[in-house]
Design an enzyme around this catalytic site. Structure first.
Site, mmCIF file in Angstrom:
data_model
loop_
_atom_site.group_PDB
_atom_site.id
_atom_site.type_symbol
_atom_site.label_atom_id
_atom_site.label_comp_id
_atom_site.label_asym_id
_atom_site.label_seq_id
_atom_site.Cartn_x
_atom_site.Cartn_y
_atom_site.Cartn_z
ATOM 1 N N GLU A 111 0.815 -1.226 0.000
ATOM 2 C CA GLU A 111 0.000 0.000 0.000
ATOM 3 C C GLU A 111 0.848 1.276 0.000
ATOM 4 O OE1 GLU A 111 -2.679 -0.486 3.324
ATOM 5 O OE2 GLU A 111 -3.430 -2.398 2.583
ATOM 6 N N ASN A 116 2.190 -4.858 -3.343
ATOM 7 C CA ASN A 116 0.815 -5.276 -3.055
ATOM 8 C C ASN A 116 -0.043 -4.048 -2.744
ATOM 9 O OD1 ASN A 116 -0.997 -7.535 -2.407
ATOM 10 N ND2 ASN A 116 -0.853 -6.888 -0.261
ATOM 11 N N HIS A 166 -10.225 -6.386 -2.092
ATOM 12 C CA HIS A 166 -11.272 -6.214 -1.067
ATOM 13 C C HIS A 166 -12.488 -5.589 -1.760
ATOM 14 C CE1 HIS A 166 -8.828 -7.531 2.249
ATOM 15 N NE2 HIS A 166 -7.860 -6.733 1.860
ATOM 16 N N GLU A 176 -5.785 -10.899 -1.314
ATOM 17 C CA GLU A 176 -6.622 -10.712 -0.112
ATOM 18 C C GLU A 176 -8.109 -10.662 -0.467
ATOM 19 O OE1 GLU A 176 -5.283 -7.374 2.280
ATOM 20 O OE2 GLU A 176 -3.180 -7.768 1.846
ATOM 21 N N ASP A 178 -11.890 -10.663 -0.672
ATOM 22 C CA ASP A 178 -13.151 -10.890 0.049
ATOM 23 C C ASP A 178 -14.216 -9.982 -0.553
ATOM 24 O OD1 ASP A 178 -12.367 -8.481 1.277
ATOM 25 O OD2 ASP A 178 -12.135 -9.359 3.266
HETATM 26 O O1 9MR Z 1 -7.187 -8.446 8.526
HETATM 27 C C1 9MR Z 1 -6.286 -7.616 9.204
HETATM 28 C C2 9MR Z 1 -6.891 -7.144 10.522
HETATM 29 O O2 9MR Z 1 -7.035 -8.244 11.401
HETATM 30 C C3 9MR Z 1 -6.037 -6.067 11.134
HETATM 31 O O3 9MR Z 1 -6.682 -5.558 12.299
HETATM 32 C C4 9MR Z 1 -5.808 -4.971 10.119
HETATM 33 C C5 9MR Z 1 -4.948 -3.865 10.713
HETATM 34 O O4 9MR Z 1 -4.700 -2.847 9.805
HETATM 35 O O5 9MR Z 1 -5.177 -5.501 8.977
HETATM 36 C C6 9MR Z 1 -5.976 -6.423 8.313
HETATM 37 O O6 9MR Z 1 -5.343 -6.905 7.137
HETATM 38 C C7 9MR Z 1 -5.055 -5.933 6.136
HETATM 39 C C8 9MR Z 1 -3.839 -6.409 5.385
HETATM 40 O O7 9MR Z 1 -2.783 -6.656 6.272
HETATM 41 C C9 9MR Z 1 -3.426 -5.404 4.322
HETATM 42 N N1 9MR Z 1 -4.509 -5.082 3.436
HETATM 43 C C10 9MR Z 1 -5.756 -4.714 4.082
HETATM 44 C C11 9MR Z 1 -6.173 -5.787 5.088
HETATM 45 C C12 9MR Z 1 -7.521 -5.472 5.687
HETATM 46 O O8 9MR Z 1 -7.462 -4.283 6.409
#
Ligand code: 9MR
Length: 346
Positions: free
Chosen positions: A158, A199, A235, A264, A266
């Site tokens: 990101e 990513n 997402h 990722e 969903d």
């Molecule tokens: O799914 C993850 C969640 O449990 C955490 O609290 C969160 C913190 O920022 O991160 C989520 O995973 C993220 C991933 O690492 C990067 N892309 C976005 C995902 C969803 O927020």
């Protein structure tokens, strides 16, 4: 009934069918085999430890895993110089036992950084020179620890804003844009066989982000920086249109010589769940897999959690949820069945 079942189980395996895969797959592992791609999921480490049904399902269905949180910087080095690898190690060991490959997530991000790091940068006790050294050390230590065990790393996560500018993170602010190339070089030095990815989210459709990310990749390639893949987080939400141009975007990155992965996936919805919404969700999942299969360089599709029992969505989007393939009781939703029915390459 029991006798009939015993007879079926005892029957010899049917001869190999002349056609590649005439029947729908029985689970995601078989689907992955049929299509010659990897199908993965993010893993919730607490659930892996504490919930036998979660663990069984994970290990039966998936050929690839990503740590949802266990490999993030705040998890592995909560205090400076104090490394806590237990959760990450447990995930790697579980994957090894179950013949799953691993995506390492993530070496450099602006979120989930340890407090000692962010506060040190903020109050000036960590200057730019030291910050660069800390980052080099972090990447080297983590990649080396899992050398040969991680197929692919999300090296930078990101790093582009929605408007196409470089993200104003502590990395950009203190190290300048060269931190991206540095991160890839350090990771490559620590494990020359790992596939190294950039990513991002909204990269499925957001034009400014797509163009900037393409130019980052071109620049890195021109400098000879080891970058091997592009990760589309994926997402999605059914209240938004499906990103119809996604396969073309994938192709533009593939044309630069990159491996493509959905990292990722969903598909969330505004609650309550209805049969219509589940049907739309199924269609989004089906299209995502179909898009991946339409691009030869797309080798992996990973979902961000496989059960609504453990999903980041309800905690982040008020009134939304039900974003995954299985419900809270691990019963398959229409999306799961839609994936199994996909026919594609090979
Ligand atoms: O799914 C993850 C969640 O449990 C955490 O609290 C969160 C913190 O920022 O991160 C989520 O995973 C993220 C991933 O690492 C990067 N892309 C976005 C995902 C969803 O927020």
């Amino acid at each position: 009934m029991i006798l009939a079942l015993a007879l079926v189980l005892a029957a010899p395996a049917p001869p190999a069918h002349p056609h590649p895969h005439p029947h729908p797959a029985k689970d995601l592992r078989q689907l992955a085999q049929q299509h010659g791609i990897k199908i993965g999921t993010a893993v919730d480490i607490a659930a892996l430890r504490d919930e036998p049904d979660y663990r069984q399902r994970l290990n039966r269905e998936f050929t690839h895993v990503t740590a949802e949180n266990a490999m993030k910087w705040e998890s592995v080095e909560p205090e400076r110089g104090v490394y806590t690898w237990d959760d990450a190690d447990a995930l790697v060991e579980n994957a090894r036992r179950n013949h799953q490959q691993i995506r390492g997530h993530t070496l450099l991000w602006h979120n989930q950084l340890p407090a000692w790091l962010t506060s040190g940068v903020e109050d000036g006790t960590i200057d730019a020179t030291e910050l660069r050294e800390i980052l080099r050390e972090h990447i080297t230590t983590q990649v080396r620890r899992y050398k040969g065990k991680i197929r692919a790393w999300d090296v930078v996560n990101e790093v582009v804003e929605e408007d196409g500018s470089l993200r104003q993170s502590i990395w950009l602010q203190h190290l300048g844009p060269g931190y991206i190339a540095d991160a890839f070089r350090w990771a490559h030095r620590a494990d020359p066989h790992a596939r190294l990815f950039i990513n991002d989210y909204n990269l499925e459709w957001n034009a400014p982000k797509i163009e900037t990310t393409l130019s980052i990749v071109k620049d890195l390639k021109a400098q000879g920086v080891p970058i091997h893949g592009i990760g589309f987080q994926g997402h999605l939400g059914i209240q938004y249109d499906y990103p119809a141009d996604w396969a073309n975007v994938m192709r533009r990155f593939a044309d630069l010589g990159l491996e493509v992965a959905i990292t990722e996936l969903d598909v969330r919805m505004v609650l309550p769940v209805t049969p219509e919404k589940l049907a739309t969700q199924a269609e989004y999942y089906r299209r995502a897999l179909t898009d991946c299969l339409s691009v030869r360089a797309c080798r992996e599709m990973t979902v961000w959690g496989f059960t609504d029992r453990h999903s980041w969505v309800p905690g982040w989007f008020e009134g939304e949820g039900a974003a995954t393939l299985l419900d809270e009781n691990l019963a398959p939703k229409p999306a799961y069945k839609a994936l199994l029915a996909v026919r594609g390459r090979k």
